[in-house]
Scaffold this active site. Structure first.
Site, short mmCIF file in Angstrom:
data_model
loop_
_atom_site.label_atom_id
_atom_site.label_comp_id
_atom_site.label_asym_id
_atom_site.label_seq_id
_atom_site.Cartn_x
_atom_site.Cartn_y
_atom_site.Cartn_z
CG MET A 165 44.96 47.20 51.60
SD MET A 165 43.90 45.99 51.18
CE MET A 165 44.03 45.87 49.49
NE ARG A 298 41.96 38.26 48.86
CZ ARG A 298 41.95 37.81 49.76
NH1 ARG A 298 40.67 36.87 50.26
NH2 ARG A 298 43.16 37.32 50.82
CE1 TYR A 442 49.43 44.86 43.50
CE2 TYR A 442 48.60 42.90 42.82
CZ TYR A 442 49.02 43.90 42.46
OH TYR A 442 48.54 44.74 41.37
CD GLU A 443 45.45 43.61 47.68
OE1 GLU A 443 45.19 43.21 48.87
OE2 GLU A 443 46.42 44.74 47.08
N GLY A 444 46.74 38.63 48.60
CA GLY A 444 46.89 36.93 48.50
C GLY A 444 46.60 36.31 47.89
#
Length: 596
Positions: A165, A298, A442-444
């Site tokens: 992604m 997540r 990462y991933e928020g």
């Protein structure tokens, strides 16, 4: 070199004794024929693959890293990675929980989650290559057209192709509304995409013959901000209608990031120069489609830290039993040796038990969450689906943030057990710490997850989702609270549940007056709710262990000891967190910026 033994017994304990997963799965049409023997057999074989194939690559892969040929833009993964991936594909592992309509085995998601925990313990960097592919598969399975699914899903399912992604850009991370990558419509219905992406894990490599990039970009007439983002499939190689590969597309790796950890995974700066892409879903609705992959990621990141916590704990225990230093304060424990093994020292045990309690608590929560995902995607009952959807939505930011924070704490503690040797690469501990640190980012970032939990998932629906999870806790407390031997677990669980209710109400009222109150309290609040979840699952595990402690199996004795440690030494952290959450925004925002 670090060693790893897959925790199959603990996984079976959760699946069959705590969560009773088989009847839940059998009630779902796709899994009506599943049984415990099938789950156990897959876990056993998956554990062998992780321990025997992936684990030996982790330490040397970290030392070697990835290699970029700047002339061809080709990236080569560390030695052995490609061969291990070929074994992974040959064994049918990519297809484990994928849709049989596209060549998948159709096994439960909870089984895939357990398998990936073992892979993450064995080597997080290697596991990210197939792990991201599964997220791309989920996104296209949910939002792709029939033609896109037919063209891409069979190859992603088999593992013949991998996926990524592509979100982040040099000037924007979490705030995707700022992204600038542009997509120009073409006469044939395709799009020419131009821009730059950074921090793209597994963005370029030599493990698979093609890479399916899912790219966020803006159409020429797109509205500003996050409402103007579209999602596109941009393959590394163009794909002919029959699924064969054509020429190279205009997307390539411009540079590899030189980073703190996960050196074996190619974290790429990707350049799109008129790359051809096809639209996924509706124009300007790409962020909603990408959230399928982001939410899967997540949960996957939480699983990464669970894996690291487990393998760090295993190696720290082995070292603590072997390393001799000083004598026990309460008297000699190893009279035949010049000093006692360091596992006799209370603080060493505290570090080990912290890692163990966080690993086993996280495993319980992630296994439960994955089982709810199975219900969500497979049930025919709309009420049951909504219930599962709400629970998964609530737990996703907690899994991501609470488990990764704990993973950092646990791997650091396990490194400390090794003393000076913990900083030496050959022992593996410093790698676990470095790899664990990125999982909080990462991933928020974990702050973003905290804002999501308090702002959207709790206050955003007036506590509806939190109340649903609270009902599970209340039912357990009511049922087990009459048992004398459960008081040490049920009472603190019930007490924390009451405190969370009061804290939530208080923060909601303060947020009406000043929205910054949410930002001030969110991180502490997530950690409190994370402990509430862990306390619930630890109480459930303790109940089973109490019921079976006289069986003669030391597994249950160890489980009870770890549960008691969690409630006595880790759960009390919530008292401080509740107090700091209540301290409000003023201590943070009162000082003028010029004084910083």
């Amino acid at each position: 070199m670090p060693q790893y033994t897959p925790p199959i017994r603990d996984m079976q304990f959760l699946l069959h004794e705590v969560l009773d997963a088989v009847p839940t799965l059998q009630a779902l049409p796709p899994h009506a024929d599943i049984d415990a023997d099938t789950l156990n057999a897959v876990l056993s074989e998956g554990g062998k693959f992780a321990a025997e194939v992936v684990t030996p690559l982790n330490l040397p892969g970290d030392a070697e890293g990835c290699h970029l040929d700047k002339t061809t833009h080709a990236v080569t993964a560390p030695k052995g990675y490609k061969q291990a991936y070929a074994q992974y594909v040959e064994g049918g592992w990519p297809a484990l929980s994928c849709d049989p309509a596209y060549g998948g085995q159709g096994l439960p998601l909870v089984l895939n989650q357990c398998f990936y925990e073992m892979l993450n313990s064995a080597g997080q960097a290697w596991t990210m290559y197939p792990g991201l592919s599964h997220g791309a598969y989920e996104c296209l399975h949910a939002h792709g057209t029939a033609e896109q699914k037919a063209l891409y899903l069979p190859k992603l399912t088999s593992g013949q192709w991998t996926g990524t992604m592509c979100l982040t850009e040099p000037h924007c991370g979490t705030d995707l509304g700022l992204l600038r990558t542009k997509a120009e419509p073409q006469a044939d219905g395709s799009y020419r995409i131009t821009g730059q992406k950074i921090f793209i894990s597994a963005g370029e490599h030599d493990l698979a013959e093609n890479i399916v990039h899912l790219v966020l970009a803006r159409l020429p007439d797109a509205p500003a901000g996050s409402k103007g983002i579209s999602l596109f499939i941009v393959p590394k190689f163009h794909v002919n209608p029959d699924g064969t590969l054509a020429d190279r597309n205009g997307i390539f790796c411009g540079a590899l990031e030189h980073k703190m950890g996960i050196h074996g995974n190619a974290t790429c700066q990707m350049v799109l120069d008129g790359a051809v892409g096809t639209l996924v879903g509706q124009p300007n609705k790409g962020l909603a489609a990408m959230f399928v992959m982001m939410n899967a990621a997540r949960l996957g990141v939480g699983n990464q830290s669970l894996g690291l916590t487990e393998v760090a704990y295993q190696n720290a225990v082995a070292y603590a039993k072997d390393r001799i230093q000083m004598r026990s304060l309460s008297g000699v424990k190893a009279a035949d040796k010049p000093a006692d093994p360091i596992i006799v020292h209370p603080d060493v045990r505290k570090m080990l038990l912290t890692a163990r309690a966080y690993a086993e608590g996280a495993r319980a929560m992630l296994t439960y969450t994955a089982l709810q995902l199975d219900v969500l995607v497979s049930t025919d009952d709309e009420d049951q689906r909504q219930e599962a959807d709400d629970i998964v939505a609530l737990l996703t930011p907690i899994v991501k943030a609470f488990v990764t924070d704990n993973g950092w704490t646990a791997t650091s503690a396990c490194q400390q057990v090794f003393g000076g040797h913990g900083y030496i690469h050959e022992w593996g501990m410093e790698q676990f710490v470095r790899d664990a640190r990125i999982n909080m980012i990462y991933e928020g970032t974990n702050t973003i997850q905290s804002l999501d939990l308090l702002g959207r998932k709790v206050l955003g629906d007036n506590g509806k989702k939190l109340k649903k999870f609270g009902k599970l806790i209340a039912a357990f407390v009511e049922e087990e609270g009459v048992r004398e031997d459960m008081q040490e677990f049920v009472n603190p669980l019930a007490d924390l549940g009451d405190k969370v209710t009061k804290l939530t109400t208080e923060l909601g009222m303060k947020a009406f007056g000043n929205p910054d109150e949410v930002g001030a309290a969110a991180v502490d609040y997530l950690r409190v709710v994370g402990h509430l979840c862990f306390a619930y699952f630890w109480a459930r595990m303790a109940k089973v262990a109490l019921d079976k402690q006289h069986s003669g199996d030391p597994f249950y004795t160890a489980k009870l000891h770890t549960a008691r440690f969690y409630f006595a030494k880790l759960l009390p952290e919530t008292a401080t967190l509740i107090r700091t959450a209540r301290a409000g925004v003023s201590p943070l925002m009162a000082m003028d910026e010029a004084l910083f």
